[in-house]
Design a protein around this motif. Sequence first.
Motif, PDB file in Angstrom:
ATOM      1  N   GLY A  29       0.821  -1.209   0.000  1.00  0.00           N
ATOM      2  CA  GLY A  29       0.000   0.000   0.000  1.00  0.00           C
ATOM      3  C   GLY A  29       0.854   1.257   0.000  1.00  0.00           C
ATOM      4  N   SER A  30       0.238   2.363  -0.416  1.00  0.00           N
ATOM      5  CA  SER A  30       0.901   3.672  -0.405  1.00  0.00           C
ATOM      6  C   SER A  30      -0.218   4.700  -0.490  1.00  0.00           C
ATOM      7  N   ASN A  31       0.114   5.915  -0.902  1.00  0.00           N
ATOM      8  CA  ASN A  31      -0.930   6.888  -1.209  1.00  0.00           C
ATOM      9  C   ASN A  31      -0.800   7.239  -2.680  1.00  0.00           C
ATOM     10  N   THR A  82      -3.693   8.291  -8.104  1.00  0.00           N
ATOM     11  CA  THR A  82      -4.501   7.879  -9.259  1.00  0.00           C
ATOM     12  C   THR A  82      -5.437   6.726  -8.941  1.00  0.00           C
ATOM     13  N   THR A  83      -5.267   6.088  -7.777  1.00  0.00           N
ATOM     14  CA  THR A  83      -6.137   4.956  -7.430  1.00  0.00           C
ATOM     15  C   THR A  83      -6.665   5.126  -6.011  1.00  0.00           C
ATOM     16  N   PRO A  84      -7.779   5.812  -5.866  1.00  0.00           N
ATOM     17  CA  PRO A  84      -8.309   6.119  -4.532  1.00  0.00           C
ATOM     18  C   PRO A  84      -8.740   4.904  -3.727  1.00  0.00           C
ATOM     19  N   ASP A  85      -8.951   3.746  -4.376  1.00  0.00           N
ATOM     20  CA  ASP A  85      -9.382   2.567  -3.632  1.00  0.00           C
ATOM     21  C   ASP A  85      -8.224   1.659  -3.252  1.00  0.00           C
ATOM     22  N   SER A  86      -6.979   2.103  -3.514  1.00  0.00           N
ATOM     23  CA  SER A  86      -5.824   1.316  -3.098  1.00  0.00           C
ATOM     24  C   SER A  86      -5.625   1.457  -1.590  1.00  0.00           C
ATOM     25  N   ILE A  87      -4.871   0.518  -1.014  1.00  0.00           N
ATOM     26  CA  ILE A  87      -4.649   0.540   0.431  1.00  0.00           C
ATOM     27  C   ILE A  87      -3.727   1.698   0.783  1.00  0.00           C
ATOM     28  N   LYS A  88      -4.171   2.546   1.693  1.00  0.00           N
ATOM     29  CA  LYS A  88      -3.387   3.710   2.090  1.00  0.00           C
ATOM     30  C   LYS A  88      -2.435   3.351   3.227  1.00  0.00           C
ATOM     31  N   ILE A 101       1.760  -3.917   3.589  1.00  0.00           N
ATOM     32  CA  ILE A 101       3.000  -3.231   3.965  1.00  0.00           C
ATOM     33  C   ILE A 101       3.271  -2.099   2.982  1.00  0.00           C
ATOM     34  N   PHE A 102       3.939  -1.080   3.465  1.00  0.00           N
ATOM     35  CA  PHE A 102       4.250   0.093   2.643  1.00  0.00           C
ATOM     36  C   PHE A 102       4.990  -0.332   1.382  1.00  0.00           C
ATOM     37  N   HIS A 103       4.468   0.090   0.246  1.00  0.00           N
ATOM     38  CA  HIS A 103       4.928  -0.418  -1.043  1.00  0.00           C
ATOM     39  C   HIS A 103       6.424  -0.232  -1.265  1.00  0.00           C
ATOM     40  N   THR A 104       6.937   0.957  -0.987  1.00  0.00           N
ATOM     41  CA  THR A 104       8.334   1.217  -1.334  1.00  0.00           C
ATOM     42  C   THR A 104       9.317   0.869  -0.218  1.00  0.00           C
TER      43      THR A 104
END
Length: 381
Positions: free
Chosen positions: A276-278, A281-287, A324-327
């Motif tokens: 997940g990240s912020n 372009t994809t508001p329904d992704s895991i923040k 987990i945080f994507h990057t």
Amino acid sequence: MNKNNSIVIVITFIIFVMLVAGLFLLSDSPRAPTENNTIIVTDLAGRTVSLKVPAERVVLGSSRDLHEFAAIEGENFSKKIVGWGTDLRTSDKDTYDKFSEKYLEIKNIPEVGYYGNQDFSIEKIISLNPDLVILPMFDYDLAKDDLNKFEQAGIPVVFTDFYQNTLENSTKSITLLGKLLGKEKRAKEITDFYNDQTNIVYSRLAKINKTKPRVYIESGWKGASEYGRTYSSLGWGPIVSKAGGDNIAKSFTSESATVTPEFLIDANPDIIIITGSNWVTTPDSIKLGYYASKDSSRSLLKVYLKRPGWDSLKAVENQEVYSIFHTYDSRIYSFAGLQALAKWFYPEEFSDVDPEAGIKEFHKRFMPIDYSGNWMLELKE
């Protein structure tokens, strides 16, 4: 005073001056670029580059390298960045907002495009008159034909790598940045911390003799409605393996690929991890990130469980689903990703390990901003 005493005093004074000068040269204090400060380095692409140090005007081809740059430079990081890519603002908005909240001036840093978007502007970079351009290794194939243009303009370019081989090359890249920025002592402190954190995992895994859990990890940037990429030989793929997991995509010939629902259901992994990240372009992704909350992030993670066929998966039945945080797979924080995965794979052996504690300590010691938000979560918490 006799002649011998005078000679002793003069010699003592000369030795004192030489010692003071030596201490200054060994410190991390900024030094004016001169011919005497020209060094030759080998970057992560294996290229030999000659340049004057410390670099005072830097272009970050990938603005996501702000994490590492700021960790080395500290409070004055923004004074050295004269241009950067657009990717931080679009791919990791939480980090962009967190830094700009405290350092308003970064909003005025000129943007030079981004190789991934095919709008990278060499002309804009040349107009900024930088001492150094830093590019990530994942852009090497796109950038290699442009290197002659930089050379003709007298602008040195170096490649770092926090992604293609993150667990081995992150410390090498930090060491290189330390040389380029005149912060070798600071870089050594960071790499020592990183190695201490990864060794927590490696030392314990060496004593574990269990069947490895079968793991599926997916980039969550597309949201639950569409399958995202999984990883084999780069990014999260090697981290899964180094953390003691059996990556179901390890045999893929492509470095990253999208699996079919049928493949995943047939593989029936023991553990599922969605990054997940912020992503703006994809508001329904895991923040996940500096402004994320566990409750809202967990609600977004639960949407994945509604994918067709997922109710039959072992990982879902046993609630072994994580985010987990994507990057974390491409930052100096990758030690925390390694720790989190190892703890999820072997909860008994890593019960006393707190991956979040390492991130908090890293921020306290090395980052010019405070830790906040939520960077990892478990479905069953």
